[in-house]
Design an enzyme around this catalytic site. Sequence first.
Site, short mmCIF file in Angstrom:
data_model
loop_
_atom_site.label_atom_id
_atom_site.label_comp_id
_atom_site.label_asym_id
_atom_site.label_seq_id
_atom_site.Cartn_x
_atom_site.Cartn_y
_atom_site.Cartn_z
N LYS A 39 -4.12 -1.81 -15.63
CA LYS A 39 -4.84 -3.45 -15.67
C LYS A 39 -5.18 -3.10 -14.45
CE LYS A 39 -4.53 -7.12 -13.81
NZ LYS A 39 -5.29 -7.21 -12.40
N GLU A 42 8.00 -1.12 -8.71
CA GLU A 42 7.02 -0.54 -7.05
C GLU A 42 6.77 -1.16 -6.28
OE1 GLU A 42 6.20 1.10 -3.71
OE2 GLU A 42 4.63 2.20 -4.81
N CYS A 58 2.27 0.28 0.96
CA CYS A 58 3.92 -0.42 0.98
C CYS A 58 4.85 0.74 2.19
CB CYS A 58 4.41 0.22 -0.36
SG CYS A 58 4.30 1.36 -1.46
N GLU A 85 6.57 -8.47 5.00
CA GLU A 85 5.63 -7.38 4.70
C GLU A 85 4.34 -8.11 5.31
OE1 GLU A 85 4.53 -6.22 0.84
OE2 GLU A 85 4.18 -4.38 2.17
P1 NAP Z 1 -0.02 -8.35 -6.30
O1 NAP Z 1 -0.10 -10.28 -6.84
O2 NAP Z 1 1.20 -8.19 -6.27
O3 NAP Z 1 -0.63 -8.53 -7.49
C1 NAP Z 1 -0.70 -6.41 -8.12
C2 NAP Z 1 -1.10 -6.66 -9.31
O4 NAP Z 1 -0.58 -7.36 -10.40
C3 NAP Z 1 -2.46 -6.65 -9.09
O5 NAP Z 1 -2.78 -5.56 -10.68
C4 NAP Z 1 -2.42 -8.14 -9.52
O6 NAP Z 1 -3.62 -8.70 -10.11
C5 NAP Z 1 -0.75 -8.00 -10.66
N1 NAP Z 1 -0.56 -9.48 -10.81
C6 NAP Z 1 -0.82 -10.18 -10.32
N2 NAP Z 1 -0.18 -11.69 -10.81
C7 NAP Z 1 0.82 -11.27 -11.45
C8 NAP Z 1 1.72 -11.86 -12.41
N3 NAP Z 1 2.25 -12.97 -12.27
N4 NAP Z 1 2.22 -10.91 -13.58
C9 NAP Z 1 1.58 -9.43 -13.73
N5 NAP Z 1 1.15 -8.85 -12.81
C10 NAP Z 1 -0.22 -9.54 -12.02
O7 NAP Z 1 -0.91 -8.42 -5.30
P2 NAP Z 1 -1.87 -8.88 -4.49
O8 NAP Z 1 -1.72 -10.80 -4.12
O9 NAP Z 1 -2.63 -8.09 -4.63
O10 NAP Z 1 -1.26 -9.09 -2.67
C11 NAP Z 1 -0.60 -9.79 -2.14
C12 NAP Z 1 0.93 -8.69 -1.35
O11 NAP Z 1 1.50 -7.86 -2.17
C13 NAP Z 1 0.30 -8.29 -0.11
O12 NAP Z 1 0.25 -8.61 1.01
C14 NAP Z 1 1.41 -6.97 0.42
O13 NAP Z 1 2.88 -7.52 1.21
C15 NAP Z 1 1.91 -6.80 -0.91
N6 NAP Z 1 1.82 -5.83 -1.97
C16 NAP Z 1 1.87 -4.76 -2.63
C17 NAP Z 1 1.93 -3.77 -2.65
C18 NAP Z 1 2.07 -2.41 -3.17
O14 NAP Z 1 1.82 -0.94 -3.29
N7 NAP Z 1 3.70 -2.57 -3.50
C19 NAP Z 1 0.75 -2.94 -2.94
C20 NAP Z 1 -0.48 -4.58 -2.38
C21 NAP Z 1 0.00 -6.05 -2.91
P3 NAP Z 1 -4.59 -9.03 -9.75
O15 NAP Z 1 -4.48 -8.61 -7.91
O16 NAP Z 1 -5.71 -8.75 -10.14
O17 NAP Z 1 -4.34 -10.27 -9.57
#
Ligand code: NAP
Length: 498
Positions: A193, A267, A301, A401
Site C-alpha cells: 500500500k 520503522e 526519517c 520531528e
Molecule cells: P503516516 O500517516 O504515518 O503515513 C504513512 C503510511 O501509513 C501511508 O501509507 C499512510 O497512508 C498510512 N496510514 C495512515 N494512517 C494509517 C492507519 N491508521 N493505519 C494504517 N496505515 C495508515 O505519515 P504522513 O501523514 O504521510 O506523514 C506525517 C508525518 O509522519 C511526517 O510529517 C513525518 O513526521 C512522519 N513520516 C515519517 C516517515 C518515516 O520514514 N519514518 C515517512 C513519512 C512520514 P496515506 O498516506 O495514504 O494516508
Amino acid sequence: MPTTATESLSDAARKFVEGGPHKLLIGADWMEAADGRTFETVDPSTGEAICEVAQAGAEDVERAAQAARAALEGKWGKMPAAGRSLLINRLADLIEENSEELAQLEALDNGKPVTIAGAVDIPQAVAHLRYYAGWPTKIEGETIPVSWPNMFTYTIKEPVGVCGQIIPWNFPLLMASWKISPALAAGCTLILKPAEQTPLSAIRLGQLAQEAGFPEGVINILTGDGETGAALVDSTSIDKIAFTGSTEVGRRIGARCGELLKRVTLELGGKNPNIILPDADVEAAIKGSFQGIYFNTGQACNAGSRLFVQKDQFDTVVSGLAEAAKKAKVGPGLDTGTQFGPVVSKEQYERVSSYIESGLEQGAEAVAGGNGGGNGDGGGYFINPTLFTGVTDDMKIAREEIFGPVLVAMPYDDLDEVARRANDTDYGLAAGIWTRDVANAHNLARKLKAGSVYINGWGMVDAAAPFGGYKASGIGREMGHANLDAYLEVKTVWTSLK
Ligand code: NAP
Ligand code: MG
C-alpha cells in the site's frame, strides 16, 4: 489529466501517466476498487492533479489477501528457492531498464529532483532487490543437539505468510523495494500500500513484476489512503504488517497488531542528533551536516535535524551552513537544475510552516529561510532551507520531528553534556559524530541510543547493513539478515528414532 509538467516527461512516463485512471493489482488483474472510488494524485511542484488512482477499501483488501493466500499455497509456495532468486533479479533488471521513466514518475509525484531520483532512489531500489535475491538459497535450518536420547531434532524456516506492507511518500519506490525484497526472498506473498501522495511508482512496479513473471497473487498493489492501510492492519487474513511512517500511526498499528497477535515491524520517525566535536574537520562537517538535514527537502526519517556544535565553533559552523542554505536551488522536481524540490503536499507544507512559525514565536532566530518559501496555495509547495539558532532543548522545533528542511543548531560545552542532551528524546533512529579522534568517536557512539551512528558522514545506507530504531523510532530492523528473519517463522521438528 496531464499537467503542464508532463511536457518535460519522456514518452514512456507520459504514456504511463496518461494511461490513468490507474487500477488495483489483485491477483492477475488490474481492477477498479469494489466500490468504484478513486482519488487524484498531485504534483507538488505545481499543486496540479496528475491523474486518478483507484482507492482500495476493505473489500479489496480481502480480495487481495485471498489472491496472496492462493499464491502462497500454489505456484509461489511450491517454487524452488532458486526460482525466487531468479524472479527477484529479473524485477531488479526491469527497474534498471526503466530507470529514466521511474525517476521521472518519482519527480512528478513526490517533487524530488529527477537527478536525485535517478542517482539515488532507483539504483538503491535495484541494489536492495539484488541483495535479497541472493538470500533464498541460503535460508537454512539447524540440527539441534537436544538432551533426549534417540531423538533427531531440526528446525526449518518458513515464510510468515501474507504480508501487508504500508509505506510512506518520502522515497516511494525505494521504500517499496525495502519492503518487498525481504518478503519475496523469504517466500512470502504481499499486498503493498503506497502513500496516497505518491502512488505512481508502486503501480509501475506492479506492472514490472508482472512482466518479470511473478506468479499471480505474489505481489498485489492497493493504492488508497490511511483507511486502506487500517483495513490491512485489521484483516485477519493477513499474517504480518510491515510499516514505515509516523510514530503516531505506528503506535496505533503496533497496538492493533498486538491485539490480533499479528507479526509487525515498524520503522518510524526520528529527531536525530548530529554532533560536531571540536577536533572535527569543520569544512567536511558543515558539508555533511548540510546534506544530512536538507537532502530530500528534509523529508527523511534519519535526517540530522538537531545539530550540536561546541560553543567555540558554533558561529563558524552556523555561518557556513547559512551561506550554503541561502545559495540552495529550490525548484520543481523535473527541472534538472533543482537541488531541493518542494515538500510532498499542501498538508506537509502547512505542517512544516507551522513548525517554522512556532520556532519564531518561541523566540528562536531563523538565520536562513524561515519565511516558508514559495506559495502553498495554487503554486508548488516550496520551503527554503531553514536554519534556527537561539534554540533551547525544550522548544517544539527541538523536540518534534518536523520532516521538512528545518535544522536547529545548538551550542554545547563538553562531551558528557552533549551525549545526555542528544539522548534526551523519545526517538532513537540515527545519530552522527564528526571528529578526528578515534577514541572520542567510539566512546560517544556507545553512549548514543540510536539504531545507526554515522561517524564523519551522514545517512550511509546499504541493503546488507541493519537499519532501524531504538525507543519510539520503531520495532525491528530493515535490511540485512535481520529483516529477512522478520519474514520467517521457525519450526522445530522432533523425530523419535526409537
Ligand atoms: P503516516 O500517516 O504515518 O503515513 C504513512 C503510511 O501509513 C501511508 O501509507 C499512510 O497512508 C498510512 N496510514 C495512515 N494512517 C494509517 C492507519 N491508521 N493505519 C494504517 N496505515 C495508515 O505519515 P504522513 O501523514 O504521510 O506523514 C506525517 C508525518 O509522519 C511526517 O510529517 C513525518 O513526521 C512522519 N513520516 C515519517 C516517515 C518515516 O520514514 N519514518 C515517512 C513519512 C512520514 P496515506 O498516506 O495514504 O494516508
Ligand atoms: Mg503526488
